[in-house]
Scaffold this motif. Structure first.
Motif, PDB file in Angstrom:
ATOM      1  N   GLY A  24       0.801  -1.224   0.000  1.00 31.49           N
ATOM      2  CA  GLY A  24       0.000   0.000   0.000  1.00 31.49           C
ATOM      3  C   GLY A  24       0.831   1.271   0.000  1.00 31.49           C
ATOM      4  O   GLY A  24       0.314   2.353   0.304  1.00 31.49           O
ATOM      5  N   TRP A  27      -0.363   4.583  -1.641  1.00 26.46           N
ATOM      6  CA  TRP A  27      -1.564   5.128  -1.013  1.00 26.46           C
ATOM      7  C   TRP A  27      -1.246   5.702   0.362  1.00 26.46           C
ATOM      8  O   TRP A  27      -1.783   6.751   0.737  1.00 26.46           O
ATOM      9  N   ILE A  52      -6.812   2.777   5.131  1.00 29.93           N
ATOM     10  CA  ILE A  52      -6.110   2.063   4.058  1.00 29.93           C
ATOM     11  C   ILE A  52      -5.174   1.022   4.659  1.00 29.93           C
ATOM     12  O   ILE A  52      -5.135  -0.129   4.210  1.00 29.93           O
ATOM     13  N   GLY A  53      -4.445   1.407   5.695  1.00 26.58           N
ATOM     14  CA  GLY A  53      -3.570   0.460   6.380  1.00 26.58           C
ATOM     15  C   GLY A  53      -4.341  -0.697   6.997  1.00 26.58           C
ATOM     16  O   GLY A  53      -3.922  -1.855   6.904  1.00 26.58           O
ATOM     17  N   HIS A  56      -5.454  -3.061   4.279  1.00 30.23           N
ATOM     18  CA  HIS A  56      -4.312  -3.854   3.822  1.00 30.23           C
ATOM     19  C   HIS A  56      -3.987  -4.971   4.824  1.00 30.23           C
ATOM     20  O   HIS A  56      -3.777  -6.126   4.427  1.00 30.23           O
ATOM     21  N   SER A  91      -3.887  -7.838  -2.093  1.00 30.87           N
ATOM     22  CA  SER A  91      -3.671  -6.725  -1.158  1.00 30.87           C
ATOM     23  C   SER A  91      -3.488  -5.407  -1.902  1.00 30.87           C
ATOM     24  O   SER A  91      -3.863  -4.350  -1.396  1.00 30.87           O
ATOM     25  N   SER A  95      -5.873  -2.187  -0.913  1.00 31.95           N
ATOM     26  CA  SER A  95      -5.435  -0.845  -0.522  1.00 31.95           C
ATOM     27  C   SER A  95      -5.821   0.184  -1.577  1.00 31.95           C
ATOM     28  O   SER A  95      -6.166   1.316  -1.238  1.00 31.95           O
ATOM     29  N   GLY A 143     -11.435  -3.668   0.335  1.00 29.47           N
ATOM     30  CA  GLY A 143     -10.932  -2.304   0.530  1.00 29.47           C
ATOM     31  C   GLY A 143     -12.029  -1.266   0.507  1.00 29.47           C
ATOM     32  O   GLY A 143     -12.070  -0.357   1.343  1.00 29.47           O
TER      33      GLY A 143
END
Length: 162
Positions: A24, A27, A52-53, A56, A91, A95, A143
């Protein structure tokens, strides 16, 4: 899709997207840059980056449970090396979709820039030959749902003007 990687320009673009999307990174960097430059929405940028983290990390956990091997195409080797052996869900797609939803809620430019870049990131995983279409679709869904569910938290305190 992997056959599209036979064109050197497409292969180079897909490799660049793959590299920049690893863990990621593109991002997360975009979110931190947004937090640095957009003082009015700093908290929202940081919360969006956290979403976002989290998306992921969720995809990584699901990969460890599902343990689906990456595609093996007899006539086509993957165009990139991967950090892991498992493919479901993607993944990169997770993300990317989380970023499209989160950044799209923060700035008008985000609504125009993040979704096409996220879509290109998703397609690149098929072009480089490291995911099945269902891996990418599941990652994008994960996501998008993660960021969508966290959208109210991300915008709390009136930090984002949507």
């Amino acid at each position: 899709m992997r056959d599209c990687g036979g064109d050197p320009r497409i292969a180079a673009a897909a490799r660049a997207l793959s590299w920049s999307g690893e863990h990621g990174a593109v991002w997360l960097a975009a979110g931190l840059t947004g937090a640095t430059l957009d003082h009015e929405r700093r908290g929202a940028w940081l919360r969006g980056t956290a979403l976002i983290g989290a998306a992921h990390l969720a995809s990584m956990g699901i990969k460890r449970l599902v343990r689906r091997p990456r595609p093996q195409l007899p006539a086509r080797q993957p165009l990139v090396k991967t950090a892991g052996r498992h493919s479901f869900p993607s993944s990169h797609a997770t993300s990317a979709a989380a970023a499209a939803v989160a950044f799209g809620a923060l700035r008008p430019a985000g609504r125009h820039l993040a979704p096409p870049l996220a879509a290109m990131m998703c397609v690149s995983r098929l072009v480089v030959g490291v995911h099945y279409p269902s891996d990418v679709a599941a990652g994008a869904l994960l996501g998008g749902l993660t960021a969508g569910i966290g959208a109210q938290w991300m915008k709390k305190g009136g930090a984002a003007h949507v």
